[in-house]
Design an enzyme around this catalytic site. Structure first.
Site, PDB file in Angstrom:
ATOM      1  CB  ILE A 111      -0.968  -0.023   1.211  1.00 17.01           C
ATOM      2  CG1 ILE A 111      -1.973   1.130   1.153  1.00 17.01           C
ATOM      3  CG2 ILE A 111      -0.210  -0.067   2.527  1.00 17.01           C
ATOM      4  CD1 ILE A 111      -3.117   1.039   2.159  1.00 17.01           C
ATOM      5  CB  CYS A 112       1.180   4.056   0.933  1.00 17.74           C
ATOM      6  SG  CYS A 112       1.607   5.778   1.215  1.00 17.74           S
ATOM      7  CB  ALA A 113       5.600   4.921  -0.867  1.00 14.98           C
TER       8      ALA A 113
END
Length: 185
Positions: free
Chosen positions: A107-109
């Protein structure tokens, strides 16, 4: 999966600079689902997350050599996602997980770690804006993407949806509903 939830094993590698909102949400919801969750620090000892929250992993990553997991899921955050991308143990773990046909998620970066392991080529992926620039991949903009055995999420604001999607994928719709209902979403 037709197994009992406590037979489902999940690994959450935790790097310094991880996004604590994502890490804690994932760990908490997987434990509410009854999964066996192992939080593994890249190094021994407590991990300081991106906003200063300190999390004490269950064990260091090197203690888990040779163990298998139904899911390896990476929380994002910076510089946590960079540490996951740059750690050869994490890269080997991700490739081995995918080669065995088991689920990997980020998730995210953190999808940048999946890209570095070669697991996003030709796949749809969600990620924080700009996180996949170095890989030349474009995130779809979706909150959560499932493409085969790879699940990705956009960022901290979708951490709960991301975790619930993974719970459903591993344990079924009824388990997801059992976890989600008392959250009063």
């Amino acid at each position: 999966m037709s197994r009992a939830p406590d037979a489902i094993r999940v690994l959450v590698p935790l790097a310094p600079g991880a996004e604590e909102l994502e890490a804690v949400t994932l760990i908490d919801l997987f434990r509410r689902a009854g999964f066996t969750v192992v939080v593994a620090g890249l190094e021994p000892g407590p991990v300081t997350c991106s906003r200063g929250t300190v999390i004490v992993p269950d064990r260091p990553l090197e203690d888990l050599a040779g163990q298998s997991f139904d899911l390896v899921v990476l929380p994002g955050g910076l510089p946590g996602a960079d540490h996951l991308r740059d750690d050869p143990r994490v890269q080997a773990l991700l490739r081995g997980q995918a080669d065995a046909g088991r689920v990997v998620a980020a998730i995210c970066a953190a999808p940048k770690a999946l890209a570095s392991a070669g697991l996003l080529a030709g796949r749809r992926a969600a990620a924080y804006p700009g996180a996949l620039e170095e890989s030349g991949l474009q995130p779809t903009g979706a909150a959560v993407e499932i493409d085969g055995g790879v699940v990705t999420g956009r960022g901290p604001g979708v951490a709960m949806d991301f975790a619930l999607t993974l719970i459903e994928q591993l344990g079924g719709k009824a388990l997801r509903e059992r976890v989600e209902e008392p959250l009063l979403r």
